[in-house]
Enzyme design. Sequence first.
Site, PDB file in Angstrom:
ATOM      1  N   SER A  99       0.840  -1.197   0.000  1.00 17.68           N
ATOM      2  CA  SER A  99       0.000   0.000   0.000  1.00 17.68           C
ATOM      3  C   SER A  99       0.872   1.243   0.000  1.00 17.68           C
ATOM      4  O   SER A  99       2.083   1.187   0.242  1.00 17.68           O
ATOM      5  CB  SER A  99      -0.914   0.007   1.222  1.00 17.68           C
ATOM      6  OG  SER A  99      -0.151   0.148   2.407  1.00 17.68           O
ATOM      7  N   HIS A 100       0.246   2.383  -0.216  1.00 16.91           N
ATOM      8  CA  HIS A 100       0.997   3.637  -0.294  1.00 16.91           C
ATOM      9  C   HIS A 100       1.788   3.890   0.993  1.00 16.91           C
ATOM     10  O   HIS A 100       2.984   4.188   0.956  1.00 16.91           O
ATOM     11  CB  HIS A 100       0.037   4.800  -0.545  1.00 16.91           C
ATOM     12  CG  HIS A 100       0.695   6.141  -0.470  1.00 16.91           C
ATOM     13  ND1 HIS A 100       1.444   6.667  -1.496  1.00 16.91           N
ATOM     14  CD2 HIS A 100       0.749   7.045   0.532  1.00 16.91           C
ATOM     15  CE1 HIS A 100       1.916   7.844  -1.146  1.00 16.91           C
ATOM     16  NE2 HIS A 100       1.505   8.104   0.086  1.00 16.91           N
ATOM     17  N   VAL A 101       1.126   3.759   2.140  1.00 20.46           N
ATOM     18  CA  VAL A 101       1.812   4.076   3.397  1.00 20.46           C
ATOM     19  C   VAL A 101       2.951   3.090   3.674  1.00 20.46           C
ATOM     20  O   VAL A 101       3.985   3.461   4.240  1.00 20.46           O
ATOM     21  CB  VAL A 101       0.803   4.107   4.568  1.00 20.46           C
ATOM     22  CG1 VAL A 101       0.301   2.714   4.920  1.00 20.46           C
ATOM     23  CG2 VAL A 101       1.425   4.752   5.808  1.00 20.46           C
ATOM     24  N   ARG A 146       5.792   4.173   1.449  1.00 18.90           N
ATOM     25  CA  ARG A 146       6.369   5.415   1.981  1.00 18.90           C
ATOM     26  C   ARG A 146       7.246   5.121   3.195  1.00 18.90           C
ATOM     27  O   ARG A 146       8.295   5.735   3.373  1.00 18.90           O
ATOM     28  CB  ARG A 146       5.256   6.376   2.390  1.00 18.90           C
ATOM     29  CG  ARG A 146       4.280   6.704   1.302  1.00 18.90           C
ATOM     30  CD  ARG A 146       4.848   7.597   0.258  1.00 18.90           C
ATOM     31  NE  ARG A 146       4.955   8.969   0.704  1.00 18.90           N
ATOM     32  CZ  ARG A 146       5.444   9.942  -0.042  1.00 18.90           C
ATOM     33  NH1 ARG A 146       5.886   9.666  -1.250  1.00 18.90           N
ATOM     34  NH2 ARG A 146       5.512  11.168   0.404  1.00 18.90           N
TER      35      ARG A 146
END
Length: 1463
Positions: free
Chosen positions: A977-979, A982
């Site tokens: 996922s994005h988080v 990141r």
Amino acid sequence: MSNSIGHNFLRQSLLAPAVLEHQSKINSSCTVGNTLFQVQASSQIRKSPITTEFRGIYLNVRKSKLPVETHRVNSAFPRAALATDLPSEQLAEMFDLDGNTKLQVHITAPTPGSASQISIQVTNGSDPLVLHWGAIQNRKEKWVLPTRRPEGTTVYKNKALRSPFVKSDSNSFVKIEIDDPTIQAIEFLIVDEQHNKWFKNGDENFHVKLPVKDKLIQNISVPEDLIQAYVRWEKAGKPNYSPDQQLVTLESLKEFEEARKELQIELDKGTSVDEIRKKITKGEIQTKVAKQLERKKYFTVEKIQRKKRDLMKLVNKYTAGSVEEKILVEPQTLSTIECFAKEKEEQGGGPIINKKIFRLDDKELLVLVTKPAGKTKVHLATDLTEPVTLHWALSRNPGEWLKDLWMFYRRHLQVYCHLFQLPQKKAIDTQFVYISDDPLYKVQSVEIEIGDESFVGMPFVLLSGSSWIKNKGSDFYVEFGVGSKQALKDAGDGRGTAKALLDKIAGLESEAQKSFMHRFNIAADLVDQAKDAGELGFAGILVWMRFMATRQLIWNKNYNVKPREISKAQDRLTDLLQNIYRTHPHYRELLRMILSTVGRGGEGDVGQRIRDEILVIQALIDHIKSDFDVSVYWKTLNENGITKERLLSYDRGIHSEPNFRRDQKDSLLRDLGNYMRTLKAVHSGADLESAISNCMGYRSEGQGFMVGVKINPISGLPSGFPELLQFVLEHVEDKNVEALLEGLLEARAELRPVLSQSNDRLRDLLFLDIALDSCVRTAIERGYEELNSAKPEKLMYFIALVLENLALSSDDNEDLIYCLKGWNQACSMLMNGDNQWALYAKSVLDRTRLALASKAERYHHLLQPSAEYLGTQLGVDQWAVNIFTEEIIRAGSAASLSSLLNRLDPVLRETANLGSWQVISPIEAVGYVVVVDELLAVQNKSYEQPTILVAKSVKGEEEIPDGTVAVLTPDMPDVLSHVSVRARNSKVCFATCFDPNILADLQANEGKLLHLKPTSADVVYRFLLVLDLSKVEGDLTTGRSAIFKEGDPLPSVKLVKKQFSGKYAISAEEFTSEMVGAKSRNIAYLKGKVPSGVGIPTSVALPFGVFENVISDGLNQGVAKKLQFLKEKLGKGDFSALGEIRKTVLELAAPSQLVQELKNKMQTSGMPWPGDEGQQRWDQAWMAIKKVWASKWNERAYFSTRKVKLDHDYLCMAVLVQEIINADYAFVIHTTNPSSGDSSEIYAEVVKGLGETLVGAYPGRALSFVSKKNNLNSPQVLGYPSKPIGLFIRRSIIFRSDSNGEDLEGYAGAGLYDSLPMDEEEKVVLDYSSDPLIIDAKFRQSILSSIACAGSAIEELYGSPQDIEGVVKDGKIYVVQTRPQILWRYPGPGAKYSKYLSKEEAENDSANAVGVPPHGSSHANVGLANAVHGNKTCYGGHRRAIFCFILGFAMALVLLAVCKRAL
């Protein structure tokens, strides 16, 4: 009063064993009561065995012949109790203890089937005593400890028993029952623990011999089911059986006696009762009664044969929509003052007593009152731009301005005028001060700390410039205490509620308080208005009725209602509700809950009886609480219109005043309260037996308060339904609840289609269904003990049953039904020996939890705003408002289901070898623990010290806040996922913790320094002293995971502004770094280079500069001016401008040249042109393009660029245009395992439908797997999917963001901007039980292998690890995007992490940025490359950067020297 009232209360409370008196000695009023409206059903209403007559001022209770029920044994294991009746007995011994204190021992000889009884009584004693005792067995001196013991007995050092004496006036006694024939005597001492005094028989123990019996027949408990059958027969009026039925009954009793004889033979052999009991349990003794139970249906604990149903026929898709839409919108951007308030709240500093935000035109004023120990703090803050002065005082009485203000304590204040300097003034003037030098964060604040708790509030006004600012013409006033209900919570503006309806309810509450008749009639009058208001209207009615049901509102204000009027009012209201239930299926769940609070109503004077019962019980409680003041009892009754004559007029009249003993006070209050709760259920219509009788039909003669009432049975019920209900009643009190649960669920499933049909008795059927629903909950709670040692298959079966019950009570239950199908499949996998069953069951468990969380969130959004608004209006206790939604959830099946899931979760994790953690980003870290509810709420915050966030909720699209070194959560975002990406890119530790005990430990240590050391599958942590910090820091790597030092520079990130090339659209062959971003260039590079089995979608693009050129076009002159104004507004720190800018961008018109060029490029590339399907289709496409451009100003992206001081104006957005493949599945591949850093292993995640559910903030986990690169055909599944939603779309076009800020070194910009399809995706609730990827092992192996092979081929093509996105359609793999995978090296346990890349990797990254294949390099340049790389990207501190440079430079020199020597 009804017979059930006297019987239940007296049997369950006054005659309970704890009273310890002969029943004939009890003096009491025949009490009644009701709390009326709870949906928790009592199991049965019983007939009374008690008769009363008026004897002066006393109520003399004499015992009638009790039915078999009163002797019922609830357990197969007999246990001693303090008996209430004393049968004939003989005085065995008498002793003098101390002065007038005497000890008497009475022994009752055992009769056949009974036990020896020893009654020990101490007379004329005043102190509490304890019996210290044991038994003598087979002439041995060592005490044995009998298993049958008096209530309250404890074991003393495993050597003796201690049983408390029970006081009765000046006497104390305890009774022991001995059923073990091997025990010959008991010995005891008496202990006065208060004075540490022991009473002995001289210097010896007291010794009492038991009577000897040649053949002692043991008290074998009659099986529960036989007794229940007898009780039901008696309650049915002892009907006459046919000769055949009589024969069966007599035969069964004969068999029972024969079984007793068989057991006696075992006893005569010397077998103990406990041993016999164990043998029976194991089936080693087959008694005739056991055989009889197997053979005779009416005695059996048999399981019903449930019908096989298509679960899809249970699916409801009824949704009201409005609230759901509100839930799904993006969280509202907080204002500057709201952000300040949230920050203050998260900092702690004591409980929040009061919080208000006042509107000052377009500005705001915050007042926040906290209560640290012994002090009061008042925080005031405003975003007014002019200097502000606070003109204030303190109050000892609400609203006053006190003069004596010199006693308060000042901190962080600049006081311009002290009272003692200007005594003629009544107030202090204090200047607000700015809290930050940041021109974009202009907040002025004042903090006042008051050490004197005698002040109750603070009046104030504001002076800004020359203008006085007041609160709508009055002084501002903030209260410090929690005593005033108005100070507890501001009612707010009623957003999220049917405000007009709630205001009307509040205005009519004083009238509604007169009686239930008034309240029900008012509610009936408001039903149409509620219907017009939609779902929120019925939510308001439910909140109001629930406040009434829980006694938060007054029930009766001295208003004497005529008989039958309450029932008529109930009838009127419930008739209206049943009609809406029939015509508005999307409100059914709410209507069921409202009905459960109102009660069924009915003919006759039932309503009046209910009211009277309530008042009499309340009068008794008031009487007891007033220290047994009988005048208070009559005061409560008389004020509510109940006279002595009315008490005498009841079916079972009350003839005397209450006359309780003071030592009964606590037990009476407890029992009366419990009885009130029981009556709530009985009279709410949710009582099972009464609901069944109401549908099946009462006999006309009736009994109790139903005398003369005739209710006919409902016609048209399913065949066999009455027998099914009879089965439920026969087993409603079974300790083993499995058969009962199956019967309840079968009854509800049979009833469900009837509830959707037209029926004039729909109301009664609804109350029956509510009662069945409630009984499931009580049954499962009763069965918890049975599940303590249950195997996984039984736990899963119970979960499936409770889940089915929840689905039958829910309007929108599609997700619940698919969860139910998943549990059925998990059970099947376990039964078939599939070794993946636990891993699959864990995914179903996770999805079920998500479904429960979603339901709870929906309830909260739907009900809590109404509870808060109406609760404040009506003065409801704040605690009742705060937990309103929580209590609604707890009262249903969801709470029971959640409890069962919690029991199963650790079993599945252990079986599937999942451990307590899933490590997403394995970075060692040290920081201070901060607990937050949502990562989203703090994503834009900057922490000044290294922080480890423990976030209860992480959705998947959040940013990692500055200063954060680790994020720990119980939530389950996808690894890709994005988080998650990141976190890895930013070198932040990120892990999911599945163990609630570990999470609780972390949360309990908030504020402490924590050291995290993760591996690929676990996290080791320890709390540190600050002194330990320097030791640990030396072992940590640089970067985000290291401790930042004050003054360390942020990474230098620069953008080069791109210019418009003169082309509005370009084909893939024209993609260059000056025209498009890396996303477009990489996909163009793959074309023709990947294996033939991997498809690459055709692409065109709107290059850099097109957006800016469209704005400057004359068509958009007005939009350009508006955007310029909004940008200036944003530059001044008004972040609300972000949303306005996005809306304004959508107003842009498309230049004709853009339309024509894009059309030509798409058509020549073989892509469909949207305009060919009409102007509307082109308008959709143009809107999608503008939304991509507008995403440059979404909050997440804007604040991300701001953190690294990136010039936002230089960020340019190209748009990649591709044809959408209507995917069966979507995937993301990381060709090096991101969790372990293993480069020999591919990691991938797969979802059903489009990939937005994988990379976006959609709840649940994807299917995850790994595959060794040397064995790509053997993928290993790590986890099955739990995502409830899949996205699907028609053939369409997608417009992808491709900015020049997504591939910058030192800045993780990927994923910040939006990609949008021309058409809206369809959200589909997923059914994995029919998905071949889940149920077909060969299909799964084929698809996963193909995905792994594609990833391996692309990595080989680029020569470096890749982050790849793609889809599967009809078994074929399509790759839609690839980018370099940013790695965080994980060499293995015990090794340090390394963030440095080799020269080859550095060059590969650079090559990938422009779409050029990598090239080789000599080892001689590696050291210098490391030196340069270290100097460029190591921003954890100057010291480390210099060290890295020197080390790298030294390595380069050494290598150069070696090469020179070699030459």
